[in-house]
Design an enzyme around this catalytic site. Structure first.
Site, PDB file in Angstrom:
ATOM      1  N   ARG A   1      -4.560  15.655   6.051  1.00 10.69           N
ATOM      2  CA  ARG A   1      -5.135  15.468   4.726  1.00 10.69           C
ATOM      3  C   ARG A   1      -5.124  16.784   3.931  1.00 10.69           C
ATOM      4  O   ARG A   1      -4.909  16.778   2.719  1.00 10.69           O
ATOM      5  CB  ARG A   1      -6.567  14.922   4.848  1.00 10.69           C
ATOM      6  CG  ARG A   1      -7.092  14.380   3.526  1.00 10.69           C
ATOM      7  CD  ARG A   1      -8.438  13.730   3.685  1.00 10.69           C
ATOM      8  NE  ARG A   1      -9.494  14.714   3.894  1.00 10.69           N
ATOM      9  CZ  ARG A   1     -10.777  14.500   3.597  1.00 10.69           C
ATOM     10  NH1 ARG A   1     -11.153  13.347   3.091  1.00 10.69           N
ATOM     11  NH2 ARG A   1     -11.680  15.419   3.831  1.00 10.69           N
TER      12      ARG A   1
ATOM     13  N   HIS B   1     -11.951   3.552  -3.137  1.00  8.72           N
ATOM     14  CA  HIS B   1     -11.101   4.313  -2.216  1.00  8.72           C
ATOM     15  C   HIS B   1     -11.499   4.061  -0.773  1.00  8.72           C
ATOM     16  O   HIS B   1     -10.664   3.754   0.076  1.00  8.72           O
ATOM     17  CB  HIS B   1     -11.152   5.812  -2.523  1.00  8.72           C
ATOM     18  CG  HIS B   1     -10.343   6.628  -1.568  1.00  8.72           C
ATOM     19  ND1 HIS B   1     -10.813   7.007  -0.318  1.00  8.72           N
ATOM     20  CD2 HIS B   1      -9.074   7.090  -1.643  1.00  8.72           C
ATOM     21  CE1 HIS B   1      -9.868   7.676   0.311  1.00  8.72           C
ATOM     22  NE2 HIS B   1      -8.807   7.736  -0.464  1.00  8.72           N
TER      23      HIS B   1
ATOM     24  N   ASP C   1       2.264   3.090   2.985  1.00 11.69           N
ATOM     25  CA  ASP C   1       1.150   4.035   2.884  1.00 11.69           C
ATOM     26  C   ASP C   1       1.599   5.476   2.658  1.00 11.69           C
ATOM     27  O   ASP C   1       1.927   5.865   1.553  1.00 11.69           O
ATOM     28  CB  ASP C   1       0.279   3.890   4.147  1.00 11.69           C
ATOM     29  CG  ASP C   1      -1.044   4.637   4.035  1.00 11.69           C
ATOM     30  OD1 ASP C   1      -1.346   5.172   2.961  1.00 11.69           O
ATOM     31  OD2 ASP C   1      -1.795   4.694   5.034  1.00 11.69           O
TER      32      ASP C   1
ATOM     33  N   HIS D   1       1.041   5.468  -1.458  1.00  8.89           N
ATOM     34  CA  HIS D   1       0.635   6.660  -2.218  1.00  8.89           C
ATOM     35  C   HIS D   1       1.938   7.425  -2.440  1.00  8.89           C
ATOM     36  O   HIS D   1       2.418   8.118  -1.541  1.00  8.89           O
ATOM     37  CB  HIS D   1      -0.339   7.531  -1.430  1.00  8.89           C
ATOM     38  CG  HIS D   1      -1.529   6.793  -0.885  1.00  8.89           C
ATOM     39  ND1 HIS D   1      -2.594   6.433  -1.664  1.00  8.89           N
ATOM     40  CD2 HIS D   1      -1.805   6.343   0.361  1.00  8.89           C
ATOM     41  CE1 HIS D   1      -3.491   5.795  -0.919  1.00  8.89           C
ATOM     42  NE2 HIS D   1      -3.030   5.728   0.307  1.00  8.89           N
TER      43      HIS D   1
ATOM     44  N   HIS E   1      -5.771  -1.073   6.312  1.00 11.73           N
ATOM     45  CA  HIS E   1      -5.880  -0.555   7.682  1.00 11.73           C
ATOM     46  C   HIS E   1      -6.714  -1.508   8.552  1.00 11.73           C
ATOM     47  O   HIS E   1      -6.179  -2.167   9.416  1.00 11.73           O
ATOM     48  CB  HIS E   1      -6.433   0.870   7.756  1.00 11.73           C
ATOM     49  CG  HIS E   1      -5.612   1.867   7.013  1.00 11.73           C
ATOM     50  ND1 HIS E   1      -4.283   2.046   7.251  1.00 11.73           N
ATOM     51  CD2 HIS E   1      -5.943   2.715   5.986  1.00 11.73           C
ATOM     52  CE1 HIS E   1      -3.808   2.971   6.437  1.00 11.73           C
ATOM     53  NE2 HIS E   1      -4.792   3.392   5.655  1.00 11.73           N
TER      54      HIS E   1
ATOM     55  N   ARG F   1     -16.401   6.274   2.247  1.00  9.56           N
ATOM     56  CA  ARG F   1     -16.620   7.722   2.202  1.00  9.56           C
ATOM     57  C   ARG F   1     -16.642   8.237   0.770  1.00  9.56           C
ATOM     58  O   ARG F   1     -17.346   9.178   0.438  1.00  9.56           O
ATOM     59  CB  ARG F   1     -15.491   8.465   2.934  1.00  9.56           C
ATOM     60  CG  ARG F   1     -15.499   8.351   4.429  1.00  9.56           C
ATOM     61  CD  ARG F   1     -14.371   9.171   5.054  1.00  9.56           C
ATOM     62  NE  ARG F   1     -13.075   8.515   4.928  1.00  9.56           N
ATOM     63  CZ  ARG F   1     -12.048   9.001   4.258  1.00  9.56           C
ATOM     64  NH1 ARG F   1     -12.149  10.148   3.610  1.00  9.56           N
ATOM     65  NH2 ARG F   1     -10.900   8.344   4.214  1.00  9.56           N
TER      66      ARG F   1
ATOM     67  N   HIS G   1       0.845  -1.207   0.000  1.00  9.50           N
ATOM     68  CA  HIS G   1       0.000   0.000   0.000  1.00  9.50           C
ATOM     69  C   HIS G   1       0.872   1.246   0.000  1.00  9.50           C
ATOM     70  O   HIS G   1       1.529   1.559   0.986  1.00  9.50           O
ATOM     71  CB  HIS G   1      -0.924  -0.004   1.215  1.00  9.50           C
ATOM     72  CG  HIS G   1      -1.979   1.063   1.164  1.00  9.50           C
ATOM     73  ND1 HIS G   1      -3.008   1.045   0.241  1.00  9.50           N
ATOM     74  CD2 HIS G   1      -2.158   2.196   1.880  1.00  9.50           C
ATOM     75  CE1 HIS G   1      -3.775   2.101   0.407  1.00  9.50           C
ATOM     76  NE2 HIS G   1      -3.280   2.827   1.396  1.00  9.50           N
TER      77      HIS G   1
ATOM     78  N   TYR H   1      -4.979   7.517  -7.058  1.00 12.48           N
ATOM     79  CA  TYR H   1      -6.233   8.247  -7.284  1.00 12.48           C
ATOM     80  C   TYR H   1      -6.032   9.661  -7.823  1.00 12.48           C
ATOM     81  O   TYR H   1      -6.987  10.380  -8.058  1.00 12.48           O
ATOM     82  CB  TYR H   1      -7.089   8.275  -6.011  1.00 12.48           C
ATOM     83  CG  TYR H   1      -6.400   8.830  -4.780  1.00 12.48           C
ATOM     84  CD1 TYR H   1      -6.337  10.200  -4.525  1.00 12.48           C
ATOM     85  CD2 TYR H   1      -5.825   7.967  -3.850  1.00 12.48           C
ATOM     86  CE1 TYR H   1      -5.718  10.693  -3.394  1.00 12.48           C
ATOM     87  CE2 TYR H   1      -5.206   8.450  -2.718  1.00 12.48           C
ATOM     88  CZ  TYR H   1      -5.147   9.810  -2.492  1.00 12.48           C
ATOM     89  OH  TYR H   1      -4.533  10.303  -1.365  1.00 12.48           O
TER      90      TYR H   1
ATOM     91  N   HIS I   1      -9.543   1.168   1.313  1.00 16.80           N
ATOM     92  CA  HIS I   1      -9.321   1.643   2.679  1.00 16.80           C
ATOM     93  C   HIS I   1     -10.529   1.243   3.511  1.00 16.80           C
ATOM     94  O   HIS I   1     -11.671   1.427   3.074  1.00 16.80           O
ATOM     95  CB  HIS I   1      -9.223   3.174   2.711  1.00 16.80           C
ATOM     96  CG  HIS I   1      -7.984   3.740   2.084  1.00 16.80           C
ATOM     97  ND1 HIS I   1      -8.016   4.719   1.136  1.00 16.80           N
ATOM     98  CD2 HIS I   1      -6.673   3.486   2.320  1.00 16.80           C
ATOM     99  CE1 HIS I   1      -6.780   5.052   0.795  1.00 16.80           C
ATOM    100  NE2 HIS I   1      -5.937   4.320   1.490  1.00 16.80           N
TER     101      HIS I   1
HETATM  102 ZN    ZN Z   1      -3.810   4.778   1.947  1.00 21.88          ZN
END
Ligand code: ZN
Length: 495
Positions: A120, A252, A367, A99, A316, A255, A97, A159, A279
């Site tokens: 974020r 994703h 991650d 990004h 997670h 949410r 995982h 993404y 996730h």
């Molecule tokens: Zn992630």
């Protein structure tokens, strides 16, 4: 042999790298070794799937795969031209995982206080500055850092699809192709986990909130348009995108994808045999919003739409109910733990032992790249469990090593990787044992020492698909990895 390809103007438009330039065995899913030459290594110690750590292991590969593995061979008896590997040799590690662009935030987000949500916001600032060429440069450097840490395969949870304001690039997959090219240049395998991201969250009334600001770059409008773009990546029916790259897909999170839009992602996973990642329950707030909107937990929602199963990985899985654990384990859904990120973001400690006992294989990811060190991720699974339960011995070193290698590769769609065994992809990671952290260890507990005290800095040699990528701590393709990282990150953080 060493070259630094920074600034060589590689285009990220057009067909995926490797297409139109077939190499022998390309569709067999291996890195583009140039020929089927036989290579041999003699490992002082190697961790094997049968017998554990063994001395004097003579490893032979042909065409990017292991041909034979023989322990207890004296150095005097190895054929001429055999490469010596002092230390403990492991199979290639899988970072399940990633990004890649979060790497730019390392350290910068440690100043002052903050929450997951303020982190974020900083992440969105970096995302807003990336374009295909700058993302290629950044990801190339990040994947090179991974290779130096012994990672031979990365699962890139991707993404950041579109330009500013959500404007499509001429090739709608230009960012994804940049990541595939970056992995090729860094000498690692990649599963491009193309991620469906449609909404900005769940409103108080349970309805999806529209994407806004930097999030507009993530969205495809709806699940069907996401699927159209993913099909245009050009994977073959086995999901291969290039010799070193395969397709994965992702929801994703609950949410970001309404349940009515999840089916195109699941269908795409079935069509290509592609791994499906999501996730899951990283934050308590996510669980609360999902319960309020849909009357079930996030795991329950994925189960309801048919998204759980052995090809699925829940990333997670931190805040679960007993029922969630039964659903994930019973369906053999893989769980990818990212302990350094989960600690960094104050997410919590997921129930790793309960999940594994219920039937979920474990994998590991770096991650957000607060650090890139799979040995640390591995031991933190056990150490977190100890802190929560007050008990030692929940996971042994071999179980943690399997999460970092064979089970990680499997959840990325490369079940033929992650073991030093005949027929497997020829990936080797040699950890030096003469470093300050590991000197003096006992041979009988070498794996325990490496998993519980080793670091990425102890990785000395890396072979991926039979090809040398790291030799004596130096990346052979990228050369100066710190310079590549600095050059890629500084423009993104400049005010
Ligand atoms: Zn992630």
């Amino acid at each position: 042999m060493t070259s630094d390809r920074a600034g060589d103007g590689v285009s990220v438009t057009g067909p995926p790298p490797g297409r139109g330039r077939p190499v022998a065995g390309e569709r067999a899913g291996r890195l583009p070794v140039t020929e089927d030459t036989v290579r041999r290594w003699h490992a002082e110690l190697a961790w094997l799937p049968v017998g554990g750590v063994r001395p004097g292991v003579l490893i032979e590969a042909a065409g990017g795969r292991f041909a034979s593995v023989r322990p207890d061979v004296r150095a005097a008896d190895v054929p001429a031209g055999t490469v010596r590997l002092p230390g403990l040799t492991l199979p290639g590690l899988a970072n399940a995982h990633s990004h890649a662009f979060h790497r730019a935030l390392r350290g910068a987000v440690q100043a002052g206080q903050g929450t997951f949500w303020t982190w974020r916001e900083r992440m969105y600032q970096v995302a807003s500055r990336l374009e295909p060429d700058s993302y290629l440069a950044l990801a190339r450097a990040v994947y090179a850092e991974m290779a130096l840490a012994g990672i031979t395969c990365v699962g890139e949870f991707h993404y950041l699809h579109h330009g500013a304001g959500g404007v499509r690039y001429a090739d709608e997959n230009q960012m994804g192709r940049a990541l595939i090219e970056a992995a090729a240049q860094a000498g690692v395998r990649i599963t491009l986990i193309d991620t469906c991201y449609l909404s900005g969250g769940l409103g108080n009334d349970g309805s999806p909130e529209p994407l806004a600001g930097p999030q507009l770059r993530f969205g495809d409008g709806d699940g069907d348009r996401w699927a159209q773009r993913v099909h245009a990546l050009g994977a073959d029916r086995h999901g291969l995108l290039a010799a070193h790259a395969r397709l994965g897909v992702a929801i994703h999170s609950v949410r970001a994808v309404p349940p009515g839009q999840m089916h195109p992602v699941i269908a795409c996973s079935h069509a290509f045999g592609a791994p499906l990642h999501a996730h899951l329950s990283e934050q308590i707030a996510e669980n609360q919003a999902c319960l309020a909107a849909h009357g079930v937990t996030p795991a329950g929602l994925l189960d309801r739409v048919g998204a759980l199963g052995p090809r699925t990985t829940a990333v997670h899985a931190t805040h679960l109910t007993g029922g969630d654990i039964e659903m994930l384990g019973g369906s053999r859904t893989v769980v990818c733990m990212c302990p350094t990120t989960e600690a960094d973001l104050a997410d919590g400690v997921g129930p790793a032992r309960a999940l594994a006992s219920a039937g979920s294989p474990l994998s590991l990811g770096s991650d957000s790249h607060a650090v890139i060190d799979l040995l640390e991720e591995a031991r933190r699974v056990e150490l977190g469990e100890r802190l929560v339960t007050g008990q030692r011995g929940n996971f042994g070193a071999a179980a943690l090593a399997r999460a970092a290698s064979v089970d990680g590769h499997a959840c990325l769609g490369w079940p033929e990787a992650g073991e030093i065994a005949p027929g497997a992809l020829a990936d080797l990671v040699t950890v030096a044992l003469d470093t300050p952290r590991l000197a003096g260890l006992a041979e009988a507990t070498a794996l325990e020492s490496v998993i519980f005290a080793g670091t990425a800095a102890d990785v000395r040699d890396v072979v991926a698909g039979g090809r040398d990528v790291v030799r004596d701590g130096r990346h052979l393709l990228v050369g100066d990895v710190p310079a590549a990282l600095g050059g890629a990150i500084r423009p993104l953080l400049a005010s």
